[in-house]
Design a protein around this motif. Structure first.
Motif, PDB file in Angstrom:
ATOM      1  N   VAL A  76       3.193  -0.412   3.946  1.00  4.67           N
ATOM      2  CA  VAL A  76       2.634   0.838   3.586  1.00  4.67           C
ATOM      3  C   VAL A  76       3.894   1.725   3.468  1.00  4.67           C
ATOM      4  CG1 VAL A  76       2.029   1.264   5.994  1.00  4.67           C
ATOM      5  CG2 VAL A  76       1.022   2.480   3.945  1.00  4.67           C
ATOM      6  N   ALA A 117       4.033   0.343  -5.213  1.00  7.08           N
ATOM      7  CA  ALA A 117       2.636   0.032  -4.558  1.00  7.08           C
ATOM      8  C   ALA A 117       1.802  -0.639  -5.434  1.00  7.08           C
ATOM      9  CB  ALA A 117       1.995   1.317  -4.319  1.00  7.08           C
ATOM     10  N   LEU A 176       0.990  -1.204  -0.087  1.00  5.59           N
ATOM     11  CA  LEU A 176       0.049  -0.065   0.056  1.00  5.59           C
ATOM     12  C   LEU A 176       0.827   1.263   0.028  1.00  5.59           C
ATOM     13  CD1 LEU A 176      -2.347  -1.230   2.694  1.00  5.59           C
ATOM     14  CD2 LEU A 176      -3.252  -0.916   0.495  1.00  5.59           C
ATOM     15  N   LEU A 184      -2.250   1.685   9.436  1.00  2.90           N
ATOM     16  CA  LEU A 184      -1.902   0.535   8.656  1.00  2.90           C
ATOM     17  C   LEU A 184      -0.597  -0.092   9.117  1.00  2.90           C
ATOM     18  CD1 LEU A 184      -2.995   1.786   5.396  1.00  2.90           C
ATOM     19  CD2 LEU A 184      -3.732  -0.239   6.315  1.00  2.90           C
ATOM     20  N   THR A 223      -1.833   5.928   7.630  1.00  2.00           N
ATOM     21  CA  THR A 223      -0.407   5.309   7.507  1.00  2.00           C
ATOM     22  C   THR A 223       0.039   4.748   8.737  1.00  2.00           C
ATOM     23  OG1 THR A 223       0.364   6.870   5.680  1.00  2.00           O
ATOM     24  CG2 THR A 223       1.998   5.737   6.988  1.00  2.00           C
TER      25      THR A 223
END
Length: 255
Positions: A39, A52, A16, A32, A29
């Motif tokens: 991420v 990503a 991500l 996650l 952010t």
């Protein structure tokens, strides 16, 4: 030996990237990353999606189309807007993920929050649900045609509630009563509404006490501007409709 079945293991999320360095971008952010997802970010606008599989845009609504256009073909692209459809994300395979909560800063707790999701394909919709589940949010689907109504409901529940409480605060201040004295009443009323809907309504309108409502209206007219009186009248009429619903609920419950 523990013989209880173990919880099904969730497949790891794809890589991500978060675009948008505001409050939601920072909070998403961090959450996650804390949940063990791969991420990167939060990146600034113009990020092209390098490295990503999914790019989540946490940018103002009017900037979504430009931020999506900056992402090279390949990754799925999602936004975190409540009111915006998936159209500005085209031609990418698209998803949306909107936490139904106020995000005051990057340390905001997302776990337990409701979350509206959508996807342009079944894969994208499932992925939006998987991201929400990883964050511990409770996902529900909202179709593009319903986005404006959904977001209006959120505005009424949060923003318009502030306008109603501001009216109560002005009236209380005219009687020398501090705002803080109203908070427990408002809190319990909201909790009862959550549990019982219109059946939770109390007060003079619910009791059909027109004389008390009339005295209240006189006080508002004497102490506050005409705009506040108009708001009081509109809220009284709206509460009468809720009271009618309450009567139907209570009659049905006792039938």
């Amino acid at each position: 030996m523990d013989t209880r079945p173990s919880a099904p293991r969730r497949a790891p999320l794809p890589r991500l990237a978060v675009v948008g360095q505001g409050r939601l971008g920072g909070a998403l952010t961090r959450a996650l990353r804390d949940a063990g997802a791969s991420v990167s970010g939060p990146h600034g606008r113009g990020f092209d999606g390098t490295g990503a599989d999914v790019v989540l845009l946490c940018v103002p609504d009017e900037a979504i189309a430009a931020a999506a256009a900056a992402v090279a073909p390949g990754p799925l692209v999602g936004h975190c807007s409540g009111a915006t459809t998936l159209e500005p994300l085209a031609p990418h395979e698209a998803l949306s993920l909107h936490p139904l909560m106020t995000v005051p800063g990057p340390d905001a707790e997302l776990r337990g929050a409701p979350c509206a999701i959508a996807g342009s394909t079944a894969r994208a919709r499932d992925l939006a649900g998987a991201i929400a589940a990883t964050l511990g949010m409770d996902a529900f689907a909202v179709a593009d045609d319903d986005r404006a109504a959904y977001h209006a409901a959120a505005s009424v529940a949060a923003n318009y509630l502030q306008a109603v409480e501001a009216l109560a605060e002005r009236l209380a201040a005219s009687a020398g009563v501090p705002r803080e004295a109203l908070a427990p009443l408002a809190r319990v009323a909201l909790e009862r509404w959550q549990a019982d809907g219109p059946a939770a309504l109390t007060g003079p309108v619910a009791r059909g006490d027109a004389a008390t409502v009339a005295r209240q209206r006189e006080a508002v007219a004497e102490r506050l501007p005409a705009a506040d009186l108009a708001l009081f009248d509109a809220l009284t009429a709206a509460t009468e409709r809720v009271a009618a619903d309450r009567g139907a609920v209570l009659t049905g419950a006792s039938a």
